[in-house]
Write a protein that holds these residues in place. Structure first.
Motif, mmCIF file in Angstrom:
data_model
loop_
_atom_site.group_PDB
_atom_site.id
_atom_site.type_symbol
_atom_site.label_atom_id
_atom_site.label_comp_id
_atom_site.label_asym_id
_atom_site.label_seq_id
_atom_site.Cartn_x
_atom_site.Cartn_y
_atom_site.Cartn_z
ATOM 1 N N LEU A 1 0.817 -1.299 0.354
ATOM 2 C CA LEU A 1 0.001 -0.148 0.199
ATOM 3 C C LEU A 1 0.916 1.303 0.067
ATOM 4 N N THR A 2 1.984 1.225 0.812
ATOM 5 C CA THR A 2 2.934 2.506 1.033
ATOM 6 C C THR A 2 3.572 2.773 -0.549
ATOM 7 N N ARG A 3 4.011 1.649 -1.269
ATOM 8 C CA ARG A 3 5.009 1.747 -2.400
ATOM 9 C C ARG A 3 3.492 2.602 -3.551
ATOM 10 N N ASN B 1 -6.230 -4.616 -10.040
ATOM 11 C CA ASN B 1 -6.624 -3.227 -9.709
ATOM 12 C C ASN B 1 -8.128 -3.265 -10.256
ATOM 13 N N ASP B 2 -8.758 -2.155 -9.878
ATOM 14 C CA ASP B 2 -10.354 -1.979 -10.305
ATOM 15 C C ASP B 2 -10.481 -1.801 -11.732
ATOM 16 N N ASP B 3 -9.301 -1.418 -12.504
ATOM 17 C CA ASP B 3 -9.684 -1.012 -13.955
ATOM 18 C C ASP B 3 -9.457 -2.228 -14.615
ATOM 19 N N GLY C 1 -16.093 -9.152 -2.849
ATOM 20 C CA GLY C 1 -15.171 -8.347 -1.553
ATOM 21 C C GLY C 1 -15.320 -9.530 -0.303
ATOM 22 N N ALA C 2 -15.462 -10.801 -0.885
ATOM 23 C CA ALA C 2 -15.547 -11.707 0.249
ATOM 24 C C ALA C 2 -14.114 -12.243 0.604
ATOM 25 N N ALA C 3 -13.813 -11.986 1.885
ATOM 26 C CA ALA C 3 -12.205 -12.471 2.066
ATOM 27 C C ALA C 3 -12.429 -14.094 2.319
ATOM 28 N N PHE C 4 -11.270 -14.668 2.281
ATOM 29 C CA PHE C 4 -11.238 -16.189 2.477
ATOM 30 C C PHE C 4 -9.863 -16.838 2.733
ATOM 31 N N GLU C 5 -9.617 -17.638 3.495
ATOM 32 C CA GLU C 5 -8.493 -18.327 3.732
ATOM 33 C C GLU C 5 -8.598 -19.984 3.328
ATOM 34 N N LEU C 6 -7.769 -20.401 2.657
ATOM 35 C CA LEU C 6 -7.905 -21.738 2.117
ATOM 36 C C LEU C 6 -6.678 -22.471 2.460
ATOM 37 N N GLY D 1 -7.087 -14.315 0.827
ATOM 38 C CA GLY D 1 -7.503 -13.123 0.045
ATOM 39 C C GLY D 1 -8.384 -12.119 0.509
ATOM 40 N N ARG D 2 -7.793 -10.741 0.319
ATOM 41 C CA ARG D 2 -8.479 -9.704 0.844
ATOM 42 C C ARG D 2 -8.802 -8.625 -0.161
ATOM 43 N N ARG D 3 -9.371 -7.736 0.199
ATOM 44 C CA ARG D 3 -10.030 -6.858 -0.527
ATOM 45 C C ARG D 3 -9.870 -5.471 0.200
ATOM 46 N N THR D 4 -9.345 -4.245 -0.720
ATOM 47 C CA THR D 4 -9.092 -2.815 -0.319
ATOM 48 C C THR D 4 -10.075 -2.210 -1.428
ATOM 49 N N PRO D 5 -10.350 -0.885 -0.997
ATOM 50 C CA PRO D 5 -10.992 -0.167 -1.733
ATOM 51 C C PRO D 5 -10.241 -0.161 -3.467
ATOM 52 N N ALA D 6 -9.137 -0.366 -3.451
ATOM 53 C CA ALA D 6 -8.667 -0.172 -4.958
ATOM 54 C C ALA D 6 -8.159 -1.402 -5.556
ATOM 55 N N TYR D 7 -7.926 -2.529 -4.699
ATOM 56 C CA TYR D 7 -7.117 -3.777 -4.892
ATOM 57 C C TYR D 7 -7.934 -4.899 -4.536
#
Length: 855
Positions: A32-34, A141-143, A192-197, A211-217
């Motif tokens: 996220l910082t980069r 990305n969202d694009d 945007g459903a997070a998961f762990e498998l 699996g994680r979801r941010t507003p942009a990624y």
């Protein structure tokens, strides 16, 4: 980034933990910082606090105004001074602002440099963490551009390095893991459903996926696990696999049409399938488990528990009642540490089929045992398992030896040693060839010529499960019959060829199969019609012109099947040359038809001649009857006058007669009476022959009728001292008949007996009731009737003295026979030389409906 070398992380604070577990948040923060670094640098100056200019400008204006108060200026000068002061103030203010802004910017630059240094360090640390060979990230990305891959995974995980191969999960993951991961990624990106498998590579390596979801990624992280966590992941995968297998197994068991149950250690039902619920007649499985419905009774359950105490596996057949019917189940129950599981297979139909099979086998064996053909069945080990009585009788073997299940080779050797099989030039090879049937697939057939002259047809039929069924058919009689049949066919052929009758046999197809020379000669056909297999329609076209009324259309209909009534028939036809043929149509087996022709020309000519003579004789006989009847009628009137005048002369009123005159008158009266009786008999016979005599059937008093007939012959009996014995002890009181004709019959019988009875003898008249009618018999002790005369006693106008006193017209017994038969009865005579004669007349109980005239 893919395709770039990982950056150097630089110095890292030694106090920080670089374990992969703590590196996970740093890596996520680095990403996220980069992505936000460049934006942060572009907005550095815009984020400084603005300096307020308005208060300083107002203060300078006030000071300038205070210093200029003692001076007096004009308006223009004031404006100039004001402008100068304003410019100088502005310059001063700008200088002050610049100095203060430079000082603040320097302070902010120091702060920002420190923050940038910290961020660069974090980026270098994150890039170092991302560069480790134990994790890999996929970032969307969202694009909707292509995803970005970061990091790598160890080669032992089985994950490919190449981008396209890695993103094709089905190529390096198991099918189940690939499907689960693709479903989870789709849910992450869309909802945007997070998961762990924990997924499994095709080489069996476990990999943790987050699996994680941010507003942009949308980020998916693959982590290669440590040994402990790898073992844990393997256990998790194994648990998933076992759960899936259990679910599949329970689904399969639930679909089975056989009750299945799982019980806890305390015996309570833990799980049952639908077949179990249906068997215990509950609506569903939950109800069966909740109510504890048991499939078997208490005694059966105790048997299962008792068996489990010594053996964890119970396998027996138990019975229970389902839907009102008792059913048999093959129960298999396994007891484990935490409970038991069992399955019950309904074997009721199998048991019924087995019982039916056993009955069929027994019936089959009984049937084979009653066959006249010898049968022996050997199993796959060449041991005798079955033989019928015909087999034992054929080879005359001891029953105990056959019951010991001897080997096939041993049986053949014994038959050879006892001389029941013919010697073979190469016995060993012959026996091996015979026993090769056990290795063959197709049946084999042999022909044995036994030393005793019998010929046996041997058939070896291999069985599907091994073994051979041997069939021994005695062809001796068959061969003899075939030989005799061939001989009979030749004899019949010669016989047909030499018959005077024409014979032709037609097949179901209408073509001629057999004919003899007589047939060809009668119908003027060539001798090769059989060889040509000529059709009956062609034969008809040649034969129709030869007959006046051709029967061949009917022959064609019969042979070709157009005549639906398959019945034999006969007929006669005449050819144009005068030859008369009598034909017969006979239906033979297999749809064949035989037509025979007999030349009846001579017989027909003789028959015609005889018919003409018979017609002439019948006319002559009719003339004779008419003459006799006419003469009888003509004689009756004069006889009546003679008898009347004779009686008138005998009366005293006509005057006295001398002894000689009286004797003459008596002779005239007697002779006239005899002649009248003859005339009456002739008239009666003529009436019977004409068929116009009618019986007056009524109840007849038997005793009075016998008495009346006896009185008519009393004078003749007295002349010769003959006594009359009447036996009516078994006679009926009454009977049905014509009283006048019965009295006439008895009178004729008594007159005939008196004529032949010796002087002083006894004539017997008897009457008795029988089941079928009433029997009258008259016996005399005369000389009897010779055998050569017995057949003619009932003929008319054939008087016989045969020791009789007077010779009559020969009509007495003829009248008796005609009248008795007119009643529907019969007459027979019992006689023997010097033993007298008995005439027996039998009248039926009910003479109604009898013939009007005797034949």
């Amino acid at each position: 980034m893919p395709g770039h070398a990982p950056r150097q992380a630089g110095k890292v604070d030694s106090g920080r933990n670089t374990d992969s577990g703590d590196a996970a948040p740093a890596a996520m923060g680095f990403a996220l910082t980069r992505l936000a670094g460049s934006a942060l640098r572009r907005s550095l100056w815009a984020s400084a606090a603005a300096f307020s200019l308005v208060p300083h400008v107002a203060q300078a204006q006030e000071t300038l105004a205070a210093s200029l108060l003692p001076f007096s200026f004009g308006t223009f000068e004031v404006i100039q001074v004001s402008m100068l002061v304003g410019v100088m103030g502005a310059a001063l203010l700008s200088a002050i602002f610049l100095m203060r802004e430079r000082a603040r910017s320097a302070s902010e630059n120091v702060t920002l440099r420190a923050k940038v240094a910290d961020l660069n360090g974090a980026i270098r640390r994150s890039e170092a963490l991302l560069g480790l060979r134990d994790q890999r990230l996929i970032v969307w990305n969202d694009d909707h551009r292509k995803p970005e891959l970061l990091g790598t995974l160890p080669s032992e995980t089985g994950a490919p390095e190449e981008r396209a191969s890695f993103l094709a999960f089905g190529r390096w993951l198991t099918s189940r893991s690939a499907a689960a991961l693709e479903n989870a990624v789709a849910g992450l990106r869309e909802r945007g459903a997070a998961f762990e498998l924990v997924i499994e590579a095709q080489n069996g390596s476990p990999i943790e996926v987050q699996g994680r979801r941010t507003p942009a990624y949308a980020i998916v992280r693959f982590v290669s696990l440590s040994e402990s966590r790898r073992q844990q992941a393997r256990l998790k995968l194994e648990n998933q696999r076992l759960s899936a297998n259990q679910e599949t197994m329970l689904g399969l068991v639930d679909a089975l049409n056989m009750p299945f149950w799982i019980k806890a250690r305390d015996g309570q039902l833990r799980w049952v399938n639908r077949a179990y619920a249906a068997a215990v007649e509950t609506g569903d499985r939950e109800t069966a488990m909740r109510e504890g419905k048991e499939l078997f009774g208490a005694q059966a359950r105790e048997t299962i528990e008792k068996q489990h105490s010594t053996n964890p596996v119970f396998a027996q057949t138990l019975s229970t009642v389902i839907a009102g019917d008792r059913r048999m189940f093959a129960v298999t129950d396994f007891a484990g540490a935490e409970g038991s599981a069992g399955v019950a297979v309904d074997t009721s139909e199998i048991e019924a089929v087995r019982a039916e099979y056993e009955r069929t086998v027994r019936s089959h064996a009984d049937t084979l045992d009653r066959l006249t053909t010898a049968v022996a069945i050997f199993d796959e080990d060449q041991k005798l398992r079955f033989f019928n009585q015909a087999f034992q009788k054929l080879w005359e073997l001891d029953h105990a030896f056959l019951a010991s299940s001897p080997d096939n080779a041993l049986l053949v050797d014994r038959l050879r040693s006892e001389g029941k099989l013919a010697e073979q030039p190469e016995w060993r090879r012959w026996k091996e060839n015979l026993l090769s049937a056990y290795r063959s697939v197709d049946p084999q057939e042999h022909l044995w010529h036994l030393p005793d002259g019998r010929t046996i047809r041997v058939v070896a039929n291999p069985q599907p499960k091994g073994g051979v069924t041997w069939i021994f058919e005695n062809l001796t009689e068959k061969i003899d019959l075939e030989s005799r049949y061939a001989t009979a066919v030749r004899v019949q052929g010669e016989t047909l060829d030499n018959l005077a009758e024409g014979v032709a046999v037609f097949g179901p197809d209408g073509r001629i199969r057999l004919s003899n020379p007589a047939f060809n000669a009668l119908w003027q056909l060539s001798d090769d019609i059989v060889a040509q297999k000529m059709h009956i329609s062609a034969i008809r076209s040649r034969c129709d012109p030869l007959a006046k009324d051709s029967p061949w259309p009917g022959f064609v209909a019969t042979v070709t099947g157009f005549d639906e009534e398959r019945r034999n028939r006969q007929g006669q036809t005449e050819l144009v040359d005068g030859v008369v043929l009598r034909y017969g149509v006979s239906h033979l087996p297999n749809g064949q038809v035989m037509i025979t022709f007999v030349d009846m020309t001579d017989g027909v000519n003789v028959e015609r001649a005889l018919k003409e003579k018979n017609d002439a004789l019948e006319k002559a006989d009719q003339l004779k009857n008419d003459f006799v009847q006419h003469v009888s009628y003509e004689l009756r009137s004069p006889l009546t006058n003679i008898i009347g005048f004779t009686e008138l002369l005998s009366m005293p009123a006509t005057g006295p007669l001398g002894p000689r005159q009286r004797e003459y008158v008596e002779h005239i009266g007697t002779s006239s009476s005899v002649l009248l009786t003859i005339v009456n008999d002739i008239l009666d016979l003529a009436t019977v022959d004409a068929g116009i005599m009618q019986l007056d059937i009524s109840e007849v008093n038997v005793g009075k009728t016998i008495e009346a007939a006896s009185e008519l012959v009393a004078d003749r009996l007295g002349e010769h001292a003959i006594s009359l014995k009447v036996e009516t002890a078994f006679a009926p009181e009454r009977m049905l008949g014509d009283e006048t004709r019965i009295r006439q019959i008895l009178y004729n019988l008594l007159s005939n007996a008196v004529n032949y009875a010796p002087d002083g003898s006894t004539v017997k008249l008897a009457c008795r009731r029988l089941e079928i009618g009433v029997e009258f018999s008259v016996h005399d002790d005369g000389p009897g009737i010779p055998a050569e005369v017995l057949d003619t006693v009932f003929r008319r106008f054939e008087p016989r003295t045969n020791g009789g006193r007077r010779r009559g017209a020969g009509l007495g017994l003829s009248i008796v026979k005609s009248l008795v038969e007119l009643h529907g009865g019969s007459v027979r005579i019992e006689t023997a030389p010097d033993q007298g004669t008995t005439v027996i007349c039998l009248f039926p109980i009910n003479p109604a409906g009898m013939r009007d005239a005797a034949e």
